[in-house]
Design a protein around this motif. Structure first.
Motif, PDB file in Angstrom:
ATOM      1  N   GLU A 272      57.360  23.713  57.577  1.00 21.94           N
ATOM      2  CA  GLU A 272      56.215  22.987  58.205  1.00 21.94           C
ATOM      3  C   GLU A 272      56.962  22.480  59.525  1.00 21.94           C
ATOM      4  O   GLU A 272      56.239  21.980  60.293  1.00 21.94           O
ATOM      5  CB  GLU A 272      55.752  21.950  57.203  1.00 21.94           C
ATOM      6  N   ASN A 273      58.225  22.424  59.488  1.00 28.55           N
ATOM      7  CA  ASN A 273      58.989  22.000  60.957  1.00 28.55           C
ATOM      8  C   ASN A 273      59.152  23.054  61.686  1.00 28.55           C
ATOM      9  O   ASN A 273      59.637  22.880  63.067  1.00 28.55           O
ATOM     10  CB  ASN A 273      60.412  21.234  60.509  1.00 28.55           C
ATOM     11  N   GLY A 274      58.320  24.160  61.520  1.00 28.44           N
ATOM     12  CA  GLY A 274      58.484  25.285  62.554  1.00 28.44           C
ATOM     13  C   GLY A 274      59.837  26.145  62.687  1.00 28.44           C
ATOM     14  O   GLY A 274      60.024  26.981  63.351  1.00 28.44           O
ATOM     15  N   THR A 275      60.907  25.855  61.661  1.00 24.48           N
ATOM     16  CA  THR A 275      61.678  26.794  61.477  1.00 24.48           C
ATOM     17  C   THR A 275      61.441  27.764  60.354  1.00 24.48           C
ATOM     18  O   THR A 275      60.644  27.740  59.616  1.00 24.48           O
ATOM     19  CB  THR A 275      63.076  25.855  60.967  1.00 24.48           C
ATOM     20  N   VAL A 276      62.483  28.648  60.255  1.00 26.77           N
ATOM     21  CA  VAL A 276      62.275  29.891  59.402  1.00 26.77           C
ATOM     22  C   VAL A 276      63.590  30.257  58.511  1.00 26.77           C
ATOM     23  O   VAL A 276      64.787  29.868  58.753  1.00 26.77           O
ATOM     24  CB  VAL A 276      62.111  31.141  60.327  1.00 26.77           C
ATOM     25  N   LYS A 277      63.390  30.389  57.366  1.00 26.02           N
ATOM     26  CA  LYS A 277      64.328  30.814  56.361  1.00 26.02           C
ATOM     27  C   LYS A 277      64.099  32.379  56.012  1.00 26.02           C
ATOM     28  O   LYS A 277      63.075  32.876  56.045  1.00 26.02           O
ATOM     29  CB  LYS A 277      64.090  29.956  55.033  1.00 26.02           C
ATOM     30  N   ALA A 278      65.296  32.870  55.562  1.00 22.33           N
ATOM     31  CA  ALA A 278      65.203  34.239  55.401  1.00 22.33           C
ATOM     32  C   ALA A 278      66.406  34.712  54.295  1.00 22.33           C
ATOM     33  O   ALA A 278      67.358  33.979  54.157  1.00 22.33           O
ATOM     34  CB  ALA A 278      65.626  35.220  56.446  1.00 22.33           C
ATOM     35  N   TRP A 279      66.028  35.685  53.512  1.00 21.42           N
ATOM     36  CA  TRP A 279      67.096  36.194  52.259  1.00 21.42           C
ATOM     37  C   TRP A 279      66.766  37.379  52.046  1.00 21.42           C
ATOM     38  O   TRP A 279      65.761  38.181  52.212  1.00 21.42           O
ATOM     39  CB  TRP A 279      66.893  35.222  51.189  1.00 21.42           C
ATOM     40  N   GLY A 280      67.675  38.084  51.223  1.00 20.01           N
ATOM     41  CA  GLY A 280      67.661  39.489  50.906  1.00 20.01           C
ATOM     42  C   GLY A 280      68.717  40.389  51.690  1.00 20.01           C
ATOM     43  O   GLY A 280      69.951  39.869  52.360  1.00 20.01           O
ATOM     44  N   ASP A 281      68.294  41.413  52.100  1.00 17.37           N
ATOM     45  CA  ASP A 281      69.134  42.582  52.665  1.00 17.37           C
ATOM     46  C   ASP A 281      69.378  42.063  54.094  1.00 17.37           C
ATOM     47  O   ASP A 281      68.310  41.829  54.801  1.00 17.37           O
ATOM     48  CB  ASP A 281      68.480  43.770  52.787  1.00 17.37           C
TER      49      ASP A 281
END
Length: 300
Positions: A272-281
Motif C-alpha cells: 500500500e506504500n507503493g513499494t514492491v516485494k519479490a521472492w522465488g527464482d
C-alpha cells in the motif's frame, strides 16, 4: 486509446473488464501468429493487432492471445494446436478470430494451452488443452475442446486465473476453487493429485484476489496478507523454505499488500506504500534487487 500486451513464454492471469475500451498492440515472439498482426515475424517494438477495437481486457497464453470486447465477446489469435482459440478449428491464426458462442463475458484468463472466461452470471467457461483436467468439465484428461465448455459446478465466481496447466476461481464468499494439474500441490487441497473438476483450496477464507503461477499460486487476503501453495523449489512460496506445499502457507513478513502476481517460478506483491516485494527464482534478476540470487522470503 491502445492496450498493449507483451507476448513471451509466460502466461497472464485473470484480466477483468474495464469501463474504457481500446485498440490493441503486441510485441515479442510471433512464430504462431500470437502478435495478431497478420504475420509470423517477431517484433521488438509494439505492432497493432489487426482489426481490434472496443477492447476492455487482454490476456496472453503460452503462444496465443485473448481480447475481451466491450460487447462481452472474446477474440483470440495465435497457436491453436490444442483448440486455444476456441473457434471450432485446429489451425493457427495470425489475426483475431471470434471465440465461439461466448457472450456476457466479464473477465478472461489464459494458461499455457487453455483459456478461461468468467460470465456475468458467475459461471466459467473453458477451452483448449485438457491434459490434466484444466478445463474443469469432468472429461477425462487429454480430452480437450476447441470450443468453450462449462466448468463443472461453479457459481458465484468473482475472479479467475489460469497458468501453466491448472486453473483457479475466487468465489464471492471469499473461498477459492482449483482444478487441473496438481502434482506439485498446485490445487492446494492437501493432495498431489490432478483433478478434472474444481476442488476447494484448503483453509482459505477472506480472499479478495488470486494469481496463478507456473506451478504455484497466490491468494491475497482482505487483511493485506498473502497465502501461497504449490511448487517451491526456488522459494516461490516465500515461507522461508524450499519445500512444496499442498495447502496454503503464509508468505513471510508481508502486510499491507494491495496486489499480487505469480510468475513461472517467482512471485510479486505490491504494498500500500507503493513499494514492491519479490521472492522465488532470481537467477535471471527477476527479483529486481540487484542480484541473481533466489530468495525464499520476500525481498524489496
Amino acid at each position: 486509446m491502445v492496450a498493449m500486451l507483451a507476448i513471451g513464454l509466460t502466461m497472464a492471469t485473470a484480466a477483468p473488464a474495464s469501463a474504457t475500451s481500446y485498440a490493441a498492440a503486441a510485441w515479442g515472439v510471433n512464430y504462431r501468429g500470437q502478435l495478431g498482426n497478420g504475420t509470423t515475424e517477431e517484433s521488438n517494438v509494439p505492432v497493432a493487432v489487426s482489426g481490434l477495437s472496443g477492447v476492455t481486457a487482454m490476456a496472453g497464453g503460452g503462444e496465443f492471445s485473448l481480447a475481451l470486447l466491450e460487447n462481452g465477446t472474446v477474440m483470440a489469435w495465435g497457436d491453436n494446436n490444442d483448440g486455444e482459440l476456441g473457434n471450432g478449428e485446429a489451425f493457427n491464426s495470425s489475426v483475431p478470430v471470434a471465440v465461439s458462442g461466448l457472450s456476457g463475458v466479464t473477465s478472461i484468463a489464459a494458461g499455457e494451452y487453455h483459456s478461461l472466461a468468467l460470465l456475468e452470471n458467475g459461471t466459467v467457461m473453458a477451452w483448449g488443452a485438457n491434459g490434466y483436467g484444466q478445463l474443469g468439465n469432468g472429461n477425462g484428461t487429454g480430452t480437450g475442446s476447441n470450443v468453450p465448455v462449462a466448468v463443472s459446478g461453479l457459481s458465484g465466481v468473482t475472479a479467475i486465473a489460469g497458468e501453466g496447466q491448472h486453473s483457479l476461481a475466487l468465489l464471492k464468499n471469499g473461498t477459492v476453487m482449483a482444478w487441473g494439474y496438481g502434482e506439485t500441490g498446485a490445487l492446494g487441497n492437501g493432495t498431489n493429485e490432478s483433478s478434472t473438476v474444481p476442488v476447494p483450496v484448503s483453509g482459505l477464507s477472506g480472499v479478495k484476489a488470486i494469481s496463478a503461477g507456473g506451478y504455484q499460486n497466490l491468494a491475497l487476503l482482505k487483511n493485506g496478507t498473502v497465502k501461497a501453495w504449490g511448487a517451491n523449489e526456488h522459494g516461490q512460496l516465500g515461507n522461508g523454505t524450499n519445500t512444496n506445499s499442498d495447502v496454503p502457507v503464509a508468505v513471510s513478513g508481508l502486510s499491507g499488500v494491495t496486489a499480487i502476481s505469480a510468475g513461472g517460478f517467482h512471485s510479486l506483491a505490491l504494498l500500500e506504500n507503493g513499494t514492491v516485494k519479490a521472492w522465488g527464482d532470481g537467477e535471471n534478476t527477476q527479483l529486481g534487487n540487484g542480484t541473481q540470487t533466489s530468495s525464499n522470503v520476500p525481498v524489496a
